[in-house]
Design a protein around this motif. Structure first.
Motif, PDB file in Angstrom:
ATOM      1  N   GLN A 115      35.234  31.275  15.384  1.00 35.35           N
ATOM      2  CA  GLN A 115      33.999  30.507  15.549  1.00 35.35           C
ATOM      3  C   GLN A 115      32.775  31.254  15.042  1.00 35.35           C
ATOM      4  N   GLU A 116      32.922  32.563  14.806  1.00 37.72           N
ATOM      5  CA  GLU A 116      31.799  33.359  14.289  1.00 37.72           C
ATOM      6  C   GLU A 116      31.664  33.271  12.775  1.00 37.72           C
ATOM      7  N   GLY A 117      32.576  32.547  12.126  1.00 39.44           N
ATOM      8  CA  GLY A 117      32.479  32.382  10.683  1.00 39.44           C
ATOM      9  C   GLY A 117      33.276  33.411   9.908  1.00 39.44           C
ATOM     10  N   VAL A 118      32.884  33.634   8.669  1.00 43.57           N
ATOM     11  CA  VAL A 118      33.586  34.540   7.758  1.00 43.57           C
ATOM     12  C   VAL A 118      32.578  35.511   7.158  1.00 43.57           C
TER      13      VAL A 118
ATOM     14  N   GLY B 221      44.492  28.319   1.811  1.00 42.09           N
ATOM     15  CA  GLY B 221      44.814  27.346   0.780  1.00 42.09           C
ATOM     16  C   GLY B 221      43.574  26.749   0.159  1.00 42.09           C
ATOM     17  N   ALA B 222      42.598  26.395   0.993  1.00 40.45           N
ATOM     18  CA  ALA B 222      41.352  25.814   0.499  1.00 40.45           C
ATOM     19  C   ALA B 222      40.536  26.829  -0.297  1.00 40.45           C
ATOM     20  N   PHE B 223      40.521  28.055   0.160  1.00 41.10           N
ATOM     21  CA  PHE B 223      39.822  29.139  -0.543  1.00 41.10           C
ATOM     22  C   PHE B 223      40.360  29.269  -1.967  1.00 41.10           C
ATOM     23  N   ALA B 224      41.693  29.213  -2.112  1.00 41.73           N
ATOM     24  CA  ALA B 224      42.313  29.310  -3.434  1.00 41.73           C
ATOM     25  C   ALA B 224      41.938  28.118  -4.313  1.00 41.73           C
ATOM     26  N   VAL B 225      41.887  26.939  -3.721  1.00 41.86           N
ATOM     27  CA  VAL B 225      41.517  25.740  -4.476  1.00 41.86           C
ATOM     28  C   VAL B 225      40.094  25.856  -5.003  1.00 41.86           C
ATOM     29  N   ALA B 226      39.188  26.343  -4.171  1.00 44.08           N
ATOM     30  CA  ALA B 226      37.803  26.504  -4.605  1.00 44.08           C
ATOM     31  C   ALA B 226      37.693  27.534  -5.729  1.00 44.08           C
ATOM     32  N   LEU B 227      38.489  28.595  -5.646  1.00 41.68           N
ATOM     33  CA  LEU B 227      38.519  29.567  -6.746  1.00 41.68           C
ATOM     34  C   LEU B 227      39.034  28.907  -8.028  1.00 41.68           C
TER      35      LEU B 227
ATOM     36  N   ASP C 293      38.639  25.930  -8.836  1.00 39.18           N
ATOM     37  CA  ASP C 293      37.551  25.069  -9.308  1.00 39.18           C
ATOM     38  C   ASP C 293      36.414  25.865  -9.946  1.00 39.18           C
ATOM     39  N   GLY C 294      36.494  27.201  -9.853  1.00 38.91           N
ATOM     40  CA  GLY C 294      35.463  28.046 -10.458  1.00 38.91           C
ATOM     41  C   GLY C 294      34.239  28.276  -9.601  1.00 38.91           C
ATOM     42  N   LYS C 295      34.352  28.053  -8.289  1.00 35.92           N
ATOM     43  CA  LYS C 295      33.210  28.250  -7.396  1.00 35.92           C
ATOM     44  C   LYS C 295      32.955  29.729  -7.133  1.00 35.92           C
ATOM     45  N   GLU C 296      31.711  30.050  -6.769  1.00 36.09           N
ATOM     46  CA  GLU C 296      31.342  31.408  -6.374  1.00 36.09           C
ATOM     47  C   GLU C 296      31.957  31.741  -5.017  1.00 36.09           C
ATOM     48  N   LEU C 297      32.037  33.055  -4.708  1.00 35.85           N
ATOM     49  CA  LEU C 297      32.736  33.504  -3.502  1.00 35.85           C
ATOM     50  C   LEU C 297      32.205  32.835  -2.239  1.00 35.85           C
ATOM     51  N   SER C 298      30.901  32.815  -2.039  1.00 34.89           N
ATOM     52  CA  SER C 298      30.350  32.231  -0.813  1.00 34.89           C
ATOM     53  C   SER C 298      30.669  30.746  -0.720  1.00 34.89           C
ATOM     54  N   GLU C 299      30.698  30.046  -1.856  1.00 34.35           N
ATOM     55  CA  GLU C 299      31.045  28.626  -1.862  1.00 34.35           C
ATOM     56  C   GLU C 299      32.529  28.419  -1.579  1.00 34.35           C
ATOM     57  N   CYS C 300      33.362  29.331  -2.065  1.00 31.05           N
ATOM     58  CA  CYS C 300      34.794  29.258  -1.764  1.00 31.05           C
ATOM     59  C   CYS C 300      35.037  29.402  -0.271  1.00 31.05           C
ATOM     60  N   ILE C 301      34.311  30.320   0.353  1.00 31.32           N
ATOM     61  CA  ILE C 301      34.444  30.526   1.799  1.00 31.32           C
ATOM     62  C   ILE C 301      33.947  29.305   2.554  1.00 31.32           C
ATOM     63  N   ARG C 302      32.828  28.764   2.127  1.00 34.37           N
ATOM     64  CA  ARG C 302      32.287  27.559   2.770  1.00 34.37           C
ATOM     65  C   ARG C 302      33.293  26.413   2.682  1.00 34.37           C
ATOM     66  N   PHE C 303      33.899  26.235   1.524  1.00 34.69           N
ATOM     67  CA  PHE C 303      34.912  25.199   1.321  1.00 34.69           C
ATOM     68  C   PHE C 303      36.095  25.426   2.268  1.00 34.69           C
ATOM     69  N   GLY C 304      36.538  26.676   2.366  1.00 37.92           N
ATOM     70  CA  GLY C 304      37.629  27.020   3.269  1.00 37.92           C
ATOM     71  C   GLY C 304      37.286  26.761   4.722  1.00 37.92           C
ATOM     72  N   ASN C 305      36.048  27.084   5.114  1.00 37.11           N
ATOM     73  CA  ASN C 305      35.619  26.867   6.495  1.00 37.11           C
ATOM     74  C   ASN C 305      35.639  25.386   6.862  1.00 37.11           C
ATOM     75  N   ILE C 306      35.192  24.546   5.943  1.00 35.61           N
ATOM     76  CA  ILE C 306      35.173  23.109   6.214  1.00 35.61           C
ATOM     77  C   ILE C 306      36.602  22.582   6.363  1.00 35.61           C
ATOM     78  N   ALA C 307      37.494  22.987   5.458  1.00 38.29           N
ATOM     79  CA  ALA C 307      38.891  22.553   5.537  1.00 38.29           C
ATOM     80  C   ALA C 307      39.529  22.999   6.845  1.00 38.29           C
ATOM     81  N   ALA C 308      39.274  24.242   7.242  1.00 36.93           N
ATOM     82  CA  ALA C 308      39.828  24.760   8.494  1.00 36.93           C
ATOM     83  C   ALA C 308      39.303  23.985   9.691  1.00 36.93           C
ATOM     84  N   ALA C 309      38.000  23.658   9.667  1.00 30.93           N
ATOM     85  CA  ALA C 309      37.413  22.893  10.767  1.00 30.93           C
ATOM     86  C   ALA C 309      38.058  21.513  10.884  1.00 30.93           C
ATOM     87  N   LEU C 310      38.293  20.862   9.759  1.00 31.42           N
ATOM     88  CA  LEU C 310      38.934  19.549   9.786  1.00 31.42           C
ATOM     89  C   LEU C 310      40.364  19.644  10.304  1.00 31.42           C
TER      90      LEU C 310
END
Length: 297
Positions: free
Chosen positions: A215-218, A248-254, A256-273
């Motif tokens: 819950q503290e994030g990444v 898995g989501a982190f890898a997908v964002a990579l 897609d060519g996203k920057e590291l912080s955006e990859c983490i954000r994408f992963g966090n949203i997927a994990a929350a869902l």
């Protein structure tokens, strides 16, 4: 989009739900029983595939009903399994999970996962190298990881290692990993830094060490400061598989060519869902689910 290869574990997970867990020597009546595809490798492959990635799985199953179940499950999830290793002298990995309210007890039997070895990956090296991004966990023999990562590093591949179950990773292998994703309880053992604070550990591996903190994030160190990408707050039903969904989501964002912080954000949203339903894979979102969430937020 870049192609993703998961080199990892496959299990058949057997779940038993009951009002109470039995004592030693006691027999009780349960409420529910079901089987699901599991293993951290399989979980991460499914998570990436549901989010739209082209995913190939490299791993081992037994020549048994659970092996057929795993192949059928992967087929439904659009995960490529042409190169699966079928070990005739071993059973497919299995996990037995007893659940009562919020408590659980788990026994994992690796089985055929031990056959995801150097001999196997050597025999499929040409096919492995056709991919761009690689995800590893530590539920297969470490010798396989130590053999393959240097080869992938020389080929300038993107290498993600989710070090669970946690164990020490050698320094020369650490140097070749692109992204290491332990959780807050694993990083000290993985890095052989038992007395290191999280801040000290992060500072030694800029833009490489990505520590998930529930819950503290990444958190990661960007070379000048520690960045905390916040977790999304949701009503959690079952957190099983949230870490695998993140990877898995982190890898997908990579891909897609996203920057590291955006990859983490994408992963966090997927994990929350993913935590809003019971089961490791049951709640893993599809790309349309995540896109709809992003539109609303």
């Amino acid at each position: 989009m870049k192609k993703i290869a998961v080199v990892g574990s496959i299990n058949s997970d057997y779940f038993v739900e009951a009002d109470v867990l039995p004592k030693t020597g006691e027999t009780i009546l349960g409420n529910n029983f079901f089987r699901a595809l599991g293993g951290k490798g399989a979980n991460q492959a499914v998570a990436a595939s549901r989010l739209g990635a082209q995913v190939t799985f490299f791993g081992s199953i037994g020549n048994d009903d659970n092996g057929n179940f795993a192949k059928d499950s992967f087929l439904l999830e659009n995960v490529e399994t042409s190169f699966l290793n079928v070990a005739n002298n071993a059973h497919t990995g299995a996990a037995f999970v007893e659940i009562s309210n919020s408590e659980n007890r788990i026994i994992v039997i690796p089985g055929a996962n031990s056959h995801t070895n150097k001999i196997y990956v050597k025999s499929h090296l040409e096919q492995i190298l056709m991919h761009d991004i690689f995800i590893f966990q530590l539920e297969i023999p470490m010798e396989t990881i130590e053999y393959l990562i240097p080869i992938l590093y020389e080929k300038q591949k993107i290498i993600i290692v989710n070090p669970a179950p946690s164990q020490l990773i050698k320094q020369d292998i650490l140097e070749k990993i692109t992204y290491l994703t332990p959780n807050e309880h694993e990083y000290q053992l993985v890095l052989d830094q038992p007395d290191s604070s999280m801040e000290d550990a992060l500072s030694k591996f800029p833009n490489k060490l990505v520590i998930t903190c529930g819950q503290e994030g990444v958190k990661f160190f960007d070379g000048s400061r520690i960045v905390n990408v916040p977790a999304r707050t949701v009503q959690a039903v079952d957190t099983t598989g949230a870490g695998d969904t993140f990877c898995g989501a982190f890898a997908v964002a990579l891909a897609d060519g996203k920057e590291l912080s955006e990859c983490i954000r994408f992963g966090n949203i997927a994990a929350a869902l993913s935590v809003q339903k019971k089961g490791a894979q049951a709640g893993m979102p599809y790309r349309k689910d995540l896109d709809q969430f992003l539109k609303r937020s």
